[in-house]
Design a protein around this motif. Sequence first.
Motif, PDB file in Angstrom:
ATOM      1  N   ALA A 527     -15.212 -11.350  43.934  1.00 16.87           N
ATOM      2  CA  ALA A 527     -14.016 -12.174  43.800  1.00 16.87           C
ATOM      3  C   ALA A 527     -13.184 -11.714  42.599  1.00 16.87           C
ATOM      4  N   ALA A 528     -13.873 -11.353  41.514  1.00 13.79           N
ATOM      5  CA  ALA A 528     -13.149 -10.823  40.353  1.00 13.79           C
ATOM      6  C   ALA A 528     -12.470  -9.499  40.696  1.00 13.79           C
ATOM      7  N   GLU A 529     -13.131  -8.678  41.504  1.00 13.96           N
ATOM      8  CA  GLU A 529     -12.531  -7.416  41.942  1.00 13.96           C
ATOM      9  C   GLU A 529     -11.265  -7.672  42.761  1.00 13.96           C
ATOM     10  N   ALA A 530     -11.308  -8.703  43.615  1.00 14.03           N
ATOM     11  CA  ALA A 530     -10.135  -9.048  44.412  1.00 14.03           C
ATOM     12  C   ALA A 530      -8.976  -9.480  43.512  1.00 14.03           C
ATOM     13  N   ALA A 531      -9.285 -10.314  42.509  1.00  9.94           N
ATOM     14  CA  ALA A 531      -8.243 -10.763  41.588  1.00  9.94           C
ATOM     15  C   ALA A 531      -7.693  -9.594  40.773  1.00  9.94           C
ATOM     16  N   TRP A 532      -8.566  -8.664  40.383  1.00  9.35           N
ATOM     17  CA  TRP A 532      -8.123  -7.468  39.661  1.00  9.35           C
ATOM     18  C   TRP A 532      -7.136  -6.681  40.511  1.00  9.35           C
ATOM     19  N   LEU A 541     -10.507 -13.676  35.414  1.00  8.96           N
ATOM     20  CA  LEU A 541     -11.349 -14.333  34.411  1.00  8.96           C
ATOM     21  C   LEU A 541     -12.020 -15.572  34.999  1.00  8.96           C
ATOM     22  N   HIS A 542     -11.297 -16.308  35.823  1.00  7.71           N
ATOM     23  CA  HIS A 542     -11.876 -17.488  36.473  1.00  7.71           C
ATOM     24  C   HIS A 542     -13.062 -17.094  37.355  1.00  7.71           C
ATOM     25  N   ALA A 543     -12.897 -16.010  38.128  1.00 10.34           N
ATOM     26  CA  ALA A 543     -13.983 -15.561  39.004  1.00 10.34           C
ATOM     27  C   ALA A 543     -15.190 -15.100  38.193  1.00 10.34           C
ATOM     28  N   LEU A 544     -14.948 -14.428  37.074  1.00 15.41           N
ATOM     29  CA  LEU A 544     -16.062 -13.988  36.234  1.00 15.41           C
ATOM     30  C   LEU A 544     -16.794 -15.179  35.623  1.00 15.41           C
ATOM     31  N   ASN A 545     -16.057 -16.184  35.204  1.00 13.14           N
ATOM     32  CA  ASN A 545     -16.702 -17.386  34.663  1.00 13.14           C
ATOM     33  C   ASN A 545     -17.527 -18.089  35.735  1.00 13.14           C
ATOM     34  N   ALA A 546     -16.999 -18.130  36.959  1.00 15.43           N
ATOM     35  CA  ALA A 546     -17.760 -18.736  38.050  1.00 15.43           C
ATOM     36  C   ALA A 546     -19.020 -17.934  38.325  1.00 15.43           C
ATOM     37  N   ALA A 547     -18.908 -16.598  38.309  1.00 17.48           N
ATOM     38  CA  ALA A 547     -20.093 -15.755  38.527  1.00 17.48           C
ATOM     39  C   ALA A 547     -21.108 -15.948  37.417  1.00 17.48           C
ATOM     40  N   ASP A 548     -20.621 -16.162  36.202  1.00 18.08           N
ATOM     41  CA  ASP A 548     -21.533 -16.334  35.070  1.00 18.08           C
ATOM     42  C   ASP A 548     -22.407 -17.569  35.226  1.00 18.08           C
ATOM     43  N   ARG A 549     -21.889 -18.565  35.925  1.00 18.57           N
ATOM     44  CA  ARG A 549     -22.683 -19.786  36.110  1.00 18.57           C
ATOM     45  C   ARG A 549     -23.885 -19.555  37.004  1.00 18.57           C
ATOM     46  N   THR A 550     -23.876 -18.459  37.773  1.00 16.18           N
ATOM     47  CA  THR A 550     -25.038 -18.140  38.610  1.00 16.18           C
ATOM     48  C   THR A 550     -25.876 -17.005  38.037  1.00 16.18           C
ATOM     49  N   GLY A 586     -29.639  -7.712  35.934  1.00 17.44           N
ATOM     50  CA  GLY A 586     -29.402  -7.142  34.611  1.00 17.44           C
ATOM     51  C   GLY A 586     -28.105  -6.371  34.521  1.00 17.44           C
ATOM     52  N   PRO A 587     -27.915  -5.286  35.316  1.00 15.83           N
ATOM     53  CA  PRO A 587     -26.655  -4.532  35.268  1.00 15.83           C
ATOM     54  C   PRO A 587     -25.443  -5.396  35.593  1.00 15.83           C
ATOM     55  N   ALA A 588     -25.606  -6.297  36.561  1.00 17.70           N
ATOM     56  CA  ALA A 588     -24.470  -7.137  36.944  1.00 17.70           C
ATOM     57  C   ALA A 588     -24.052  -8.042  35.798  1.00 17.70           C
ATOM     58  N   ARG A 589     -25.022  -8.589  35.090  1.00 17.56           N
ATOM     59  CA  ARG A 589     -24.670  -9.511  34.003  1.00 17.56           C
ATOM     60  C   ARG A 589     -24.034  -8.756  32.839  1.00 17.56           C
ATOM     61  N   ASP A 590     -24.529  -7.549  32.538  1.00 13.10           N
ATOM     62  CA  ASP A 590     -23.894  -6.746  31.503  1.00 13.10           C
ATOM     63  C   ASP A 590     -22.436  -6.447  31.863  1.00 13.10           C
ATOM     64  N   TYR A 591     -22.220  -6.066  33.117  1.00 16.31           N
ATOM     65  CA  TYR A 591     -20.861  -5.763  33.576  1.00 16.31           C
ATOM     66  C   TYR A 591     -19.988  -7.000  33.489  1.00 16.31           C
ATOM     67  N   LEU A 592     -20.523  -8.138  33.898  1.00 16.34           N
ATOM     68  CA  LEU A 592     -19.781  -9.398  33.853  1.00 16.34           C
ATOM     69  C   LEU A 592     -19.354  -9.728  32.427  1.00 16.34           C
ATOM     70  N   ASN A 593     -20.296  -9.632  31.499  1.00 16.80           N
ATOM     71  CA  ASN A 593     -19.989  -9.975  30.109  1.00 16.80           C
ATOM     72  C   ASN A 593     -18.951  -9.030  29.504  1.00 16.80           C
ATOM     73  N   GLY A 594     -19.088  -7.739  29.803  1.00 15.35           N
ATOM     74  CA  GLY A 594     -18.141  -6.776  29.267  1.00 15.35           C
ATOM     75  C   GLY A 594     -16.741  -6.966  29.819  1.00 15.35           C
ATOM     76  N   MET A 595     -16.644  -7.184  31.133  1.00 20.85           N
ATOM     77  CA  MET A 595     -15.341  -7.404  31.749  1.00 20.85           C
ATOM     78  C   MET A 595     -14.682  -8.680  31.216  1.00 20.85           C
ATOM     79  N   ARG A 596     -15.488  -9.722  31.079  1.00 23.72           N
ATOM     80  CA  ARG A 596     -14.930 -10.987  30.613  1.00 23.72           C
ATOM     81  C   ARG A 596     -14.407 -10.858  29.188  1.00 23.72           C
ATOM     82  N   ALA A 597     -15.165 -10.194  28.331  1.00 28.43           N
ATOM     83  CA  ALA A 597     -14.706 -10.015  26.958  1.00 28.43           C
ATOM     84  C   ALA A 597     -13.447  -9.152  26.909  1.00 28.43           C
ATOM     85  N   MET A 598     -13.363  -8.175  27.795  1.00 21.84           N
ATOM     86  CA  MET A 598     -12.170  -7.326  27.838  1.00 21.84           C
ATOM     87  C   MET A 598     -10.944  -8.149  28.233  1.00 21.84           C
ATOM     88  N   LEU A 599     -11.098  -9.002  29.241  1.00 24.81           N
ATOM     89  CA  LEU A 599      -9.973  -9.824  29.676  1.00 24.81           C
ATOM     90  C   LEU A 599      -9.603 -10.869  28.625  1.00 24.81           C
TER      91      LEU A 599
END
Length: 991
Positions: A527-532, A541-550, A586-599
């Motif tokens: 979903a974050a990729e779609a928004a990008w 950022l909203h999609a990444l925050n939603a993904a972070d909850r899971t 693991g890789p997904a969460r690292d990617y999520l955190n990095g993308m979110r901080a970048m945004l």
Amino acid sequence: MTGRTKVRQSPPQRPGAPVLHGRGAELAALKALMAPTALSDRPGLDRSRADRPGADGPVLVLSGDPGLGRSALLEHAARSFDAGPVLRVRASRAESGVALGGAHALRCAAAGLPGGVPADVPGLGAAPSWMLHLLTTVAAGAPLLVCVDDVHLWDTPSRAALGFAARRLHPAGPVRLLLTVARQHAADPDLAALPVRTLAPLSPSAADALLDDTARGHAAGSHAVPSHVTRGHTGSGAVVDPAVREELLEEAQGNPALLCALVARLSPAHLSGEQRLPRPLADAETLRDVAGAHLAGLSAEAGDLLLLVAAAHEHDPEGADAELIRRAAALPSDGRRPAATPDLLVLSDGRFRFTSPLLCRAVHVCAPPERRRAAHRALASVLEAQGHELLALLHRAWSVTGHDPPTADRLAAAAGDPSVTASRGQRSTAYARAAELTADARERAERLTAAAEQALLAGRARTARRLTECTGDSALPAVVRGRAARVRGILALRDGPATDAGEALLLARSLLAADDPGHALLAGLAAAEAAWATGDDAACLHALNAADRTAATATTTAAADHKTADHKAADHKTADHKTADHEVAGPARDYLNGMRAMLERDPGRAIPWLRRVVAHAWDEDGPERLLWSGAAALLLGDVPTARRIGARTLAAARSRGPESSVPRALELLAYAELRTGQHALARAHAEEGLRTAHLYGQGNVAAHHHAVLALAASIADEPARVAHHADAALDTARRHGLRQAATLAEWASGRAELGRGRPFEAAARLGPLVRPGPDGGHFAVRMLVMPCYVEAAALTGRRELLDEARAVVGEFALWAHFGADVQAPAQLARCRALVADADRADALYEDALTLHERAGGDFEQARTRLLYGKWLRRRRRLQEARTCLRAALVAFERCGARIWADQAQAELRANGAAPSAPGAGALDGLTPQQLRIARCVAEGATNREVALRLAVSTRTVDYHLRKVFAVLGVRSRVELSRRVEQAEQHGTRVR
């Protein structure tokens, strides 16, 4: 075999005659075949070609697969020939064994002519030349067209006689011979040395036009057409809903007969999209109408062999293993072609293949059900003995009818077992068949969803979309609906409106969060990729925050699953499905955190996370996780590493799949190569990516490849390629809301304008891309566009554009300081030099060149040298300018930037360091500066615009323009434009 005589003197075309779409070359060949020559002494015939023996030739052979239009073209020729009578013969497989049956049919047709067959014509087979004598005698010096349809079905003596006659017909004689033959027989010895035209499937545009014509005719003949469907519409697409259109064209695969038969089967409500299409779309009756005649007359033994091969094609579209077929048919296993093998099959590389995919489908679908089931049972028995568990179960499942829960359970379990060797396409087929045999609605939906997931991974987008249509029941469990929503979302992400894709994926995340957190996390990232893709950073950022909850749940579940051996509903979890639970967190969460901080514009927090994602690349072989690593490397500005990861991703996608990852891997690789200045490599990979994206139904990915190709072409002298690829990218981007692809395509067009020395046009195109906000360019791409815009704005010399460029330079400085683009510091110094006062520009250009030496990259460094050389020349520092410009020219030539090399060469000539281009004709008399002014004027620029573009005074332009008029002997700007255009058409580059 049947013969028919037609004597026609009326005009060739009749009202309502069918239009043969996409057959322009074939129709031209028919016209040449039937064109009036010295065929007779009839007055009024054109004798202009009588003295040209062999002109166009008296014979034409049309070959092709069933349904491609051989008979339609022959009918068109017979209908159009008005110079004399037409003899038509249609061959039949039932009479192939009758000696001289074909010759007899032709003689009978000739007997129907007004003069009949003269008594002195020898009997059938009397001598090798008897058929030639028959044709020329019957013609009696007057034009005669002889048409033989499916001549490969003639008996051997008749075919040999016809070939003998065809090779000896006089080019200027009265007889014209038109033959049609199946594609596999076009090279038969009997037809040797005859001119052959092989029909290909219709192009997409031709098939689209045929569909419109057929659908309009179908609707006009129906009394039940809804008024809103046809009223007021006359153009393309007036009757057929876009989704229905796409499916019909995909089903027909360019076969005109099949396309027309499909339309004839459907009602206007089907065509308009108001009613769901019937399944299967091409049923037995439809295929029998199109291909039944080609299957008639086969022996029972040949029919059984064909059915076995067609049944084996159900699990292996690449062909049926010959040893499997021999064992199932109890044939001798001596490696030779069985004596009863019909000509509809070829044996190569140990596999039986049909000469036409349409015939394969027709044989299987049109066979009586019991014979079809018997063929599958025979194949299943052999496959069981060979140890092919899934394939054997699949054929067993095809041999039963109705609901069969035990067979369905075994088949679904084998499809989900990672230890069973099978492709994703075969797993999808197995799940789908298991669903058909399942009585319980919930379990059936689960298996259909699993089938859709495997089809998606296999790159079968249309199949995946069709399978998810049956999983929309709100009574189904949330996890089943969530998995189906995820498939639909990814399908839309690859080929649909990106906003719709994002919403579907967010829904999937919420539905999967409780029971399948691994895939919920993947859905959130998608979903974050779609928004990008849409350029909506807030939605991303909203999609990444939603993904972070899971994400935390996914990590916990993955750890628990490592300790748990018993999995509920394990029959639906393939190796790909379990990956989400065990490895991705693991890789997904690292990617999520990095993308979110970048945004969130927190690079200090983003960089460590993104570096961890890049580090994962060297321990991973899954394309999805490697794509994250490549994206992270690009965000960090480590473009060489992104390029290495792109190559690794492509290798992984090709070796272990999924197949659907190949176009995206090529996109990452091509884009990284573009960023490193490897434009030729970027073009090669983007061209392959475009082909695979279309193959797997990924229109949005194709749009990105078009944009990359436009960017690659923008540095060369290829305006047509830039326009083609940019327009193609923008067409999809505008329909599907892909701002990233749109920005890249517009950037390519603007950079091409800049390269051609048109700063005003370039600034107008690039200006909107560098502005922030919803009306500007994509938030992650606009920074890459800024150096081009600043250069264009500075070269115009307009104060308002210079002021805007200075503001852009200020924002670009923040980007360069961030460090995400290795070229940015050097580009920043160059931009500052362009907008700086003269006393500061020199030092800034030198700083830019120093920074380029550290960053590397021929293209960007050469652009800085070109601008610096121009600046030095205008300050009469000619020796320094010459050094700069020569270095720029070499670098541009090395990286294939021809249009920029032209600029450097023109500056060198203006500097007195290079002669005029050879072969310039009358333009040789112009000085380099006069050549530049002539070109600008030829493009329609006023004297003031020329002065601004070349950074000279209006008085200088007036002076040189008078000299140009005098040297060329022209009196107006129109004449000058014509003279320059003529020079360019003769290969002269006017610089």
